[in-house]
Design an enzyme around this catalytic site. Sequence first.
Site, PDB file in Angstrom:
ATOM      1  N   LYS A 221       2.753   2.737  -4.961  1.00  0.00           N
ATOM      2  CA  LYS A 221       3.696   3.618  -4.238  1.00  0.00           C
ATOM      3  C   LYS A 221       3.211   5.202  -4.243  1.00  0.00           C
ATOM      4  O   LYS A 221       2.291   5.619  -5.074  1.00  0.00           O
ATOM      5  CB  LYS A 221       5.069   3.525  -4.750  1.00  0.00           C
ATOM      6  N   ARG A 255       8.129  -5.952  -9.215  1.00  0.00           N
ATOM      7  CA  ARG A 255       7.634  -6.143  -8.190  1.00  0.00           C
ATOM      8  C   ARG A 255       6.251  -5.813  -7.684  1.00  0.00           C
ATOM      9  O   ARG A 255       6.208  -4.376  -7.934  1.00  0.00           O
ATOM     10  CB  ARG A 255       8.573  -5.844  -6.938  1.00  0.00           C
TER      11      ARG A 255
HETATM   12  C1  8Y7 Z   1      10.774  -2.426  -3.075  1.00  0.00           C
HETATM   13  C2  8Y7 Z   1      11.100  -3.526  -2.028  1.00  0.00           C
HETATM   14  C3  8Y7 Z   1       9.626  -2.412  -1.063  1.00  0.00           C
HETATM   15  C4  8Y7 Z   1      11.247  -2.152  -3.982  1.00  0.00           C
HETATM   16  C5  8Y7 Z   1      12.867  -3.948  -3.760  1.00  0.00           C
HETATM   17  C6  8Y7 Z   1       6.583  -1.063  -0.817  1.00  0.00           C
HETATM   18  C7  8Y7 Z   1      10.817  -4.665  -0.054  1.00  0.00           C
HETATM   19  C8  8Y7 Z   1       7.784  -0.652  -0.066  1.00  0.00           C
HETATM   20  N1  8Y7 Z   1       9.761  -1.723  -1.971  1.00  0.00           N
HETATM   21  N2  8Y7 Z   1      12.198  -4.265  -2.506  1.00  0.00           N
HETATM   22  N3  8Y7 Z   1      10.515  -3.634  -0.965  1.00  0.00           N
HETATM   23  N4  8Y7 Z   1      12.313  -2.840  -4.520  1.00  0.00           N
HETATM   24  N5  8Y7 Z   1      13.754  -4.613  -4.269  1.00  0.00           N
HETATM   25  O1  8Y7 Z   1       6.023   0.123  -1.225  1.00  0.00           O
HETATM   26  O2  8Y7 Z   1      11.150  -1.097  -4.715  1.00  0.00           O
HETATM   27  O3  8Y7 Z   1       6.279  -1.992  -1.373  1.00  0.00           O
HETATM   28  S1  8Y7 Z   1       8.746  -2.052   0.499  1.00  0.00           S
END
Ligand code: 8Y7
Length: 279
Positions: A221, A255
């Site tokens: 990020k 994640r």
């Molecule tokens: C997150 C996410 C994304 C996160 C959860 C990226 C879909 C942006 N970030 N879902 N999603 N938490 N739960 O940079 O931080 O991956 S998308």
Amino acid sequence: MMMDFAGKSLDLSAPHVMGIVNVTPDSFSDGGRFFSADKALEQARKLVEDGATIIDIGGESTRPGSDPVRLEEEIRRVVPAIEAIHSELDVVISIDTMKADVMRAAVSAGASLINDVNALRGEGALQAAADLAVPVCLMHMQGTPQNMQQQPHYQDVVSEVRTFLFERVAVCEAAGIARSQIILDPGFGFGKNARHNLRLMKHLLSLTESDLPVLVGVSRKSIIGAMLNVSVEERLAGSLALASIAVWQGAKIIRSHDVRETVQAIRLCEHVMQVNDFD
Ligand code: 8Y7
């Protein structure tokens, strides 16, 4: 602490890695290479081999400033990928969507976790999640993906995020969603500037000390780019550092795009956290 995902059970007393499979043409860090169902399956298979116990499938980019995707298009992207992964791999499939109808289609196709960056505030989303009776991840976001990074503002980001999430938990429980099916996420990068993200990370314990498992997404990020002045391709070390800080404070799901390395990092965290001081 076991959580049931439509028959598959994960022990969330230990941390897990959720691998990311984007089925968008514009996903920022893989250039949309994994677009077809076959490509998504191929990517998911690698992530599972690398140690992911959850695969998060998203068909609508939520990167700052991204365009919303039409419902039919989002379903057309995610359903074949979910079906392929569900028939081939033994893994929990998470659907990353804000739309009720995508939740329904995805769960019919084999998804068993709803990952909603909008915390079920979209039209019909709360009802869909309650009907589907699968676990949900409630994420904090200030604003919308289109405008969230324009002027993020908080008096106290840590307490505001926590208050928001527990209000959403109460709303979910009132709608019939079992508390045992709810995961919390402070939403790193979603309507937060660098200082907000750092404060949330420093004080992650204020979320993990509740009875609900916490998911953290920091992989590649912009906070890492902002602190280290590195491009997206150079953010692995930073991602692992932040994942470790999160696991140390009790995060249960990380994640990540880089599952193999993240599994190693959190395994070391677990070893440190579990060491016996008396032998
Ligand atoms: C997150 C996410 C994304 C996160 C959860 C990226 C879909 C942006 N970030 N879902 N999603 N938490 N739960 O940079 O931080 O991956 S998308």
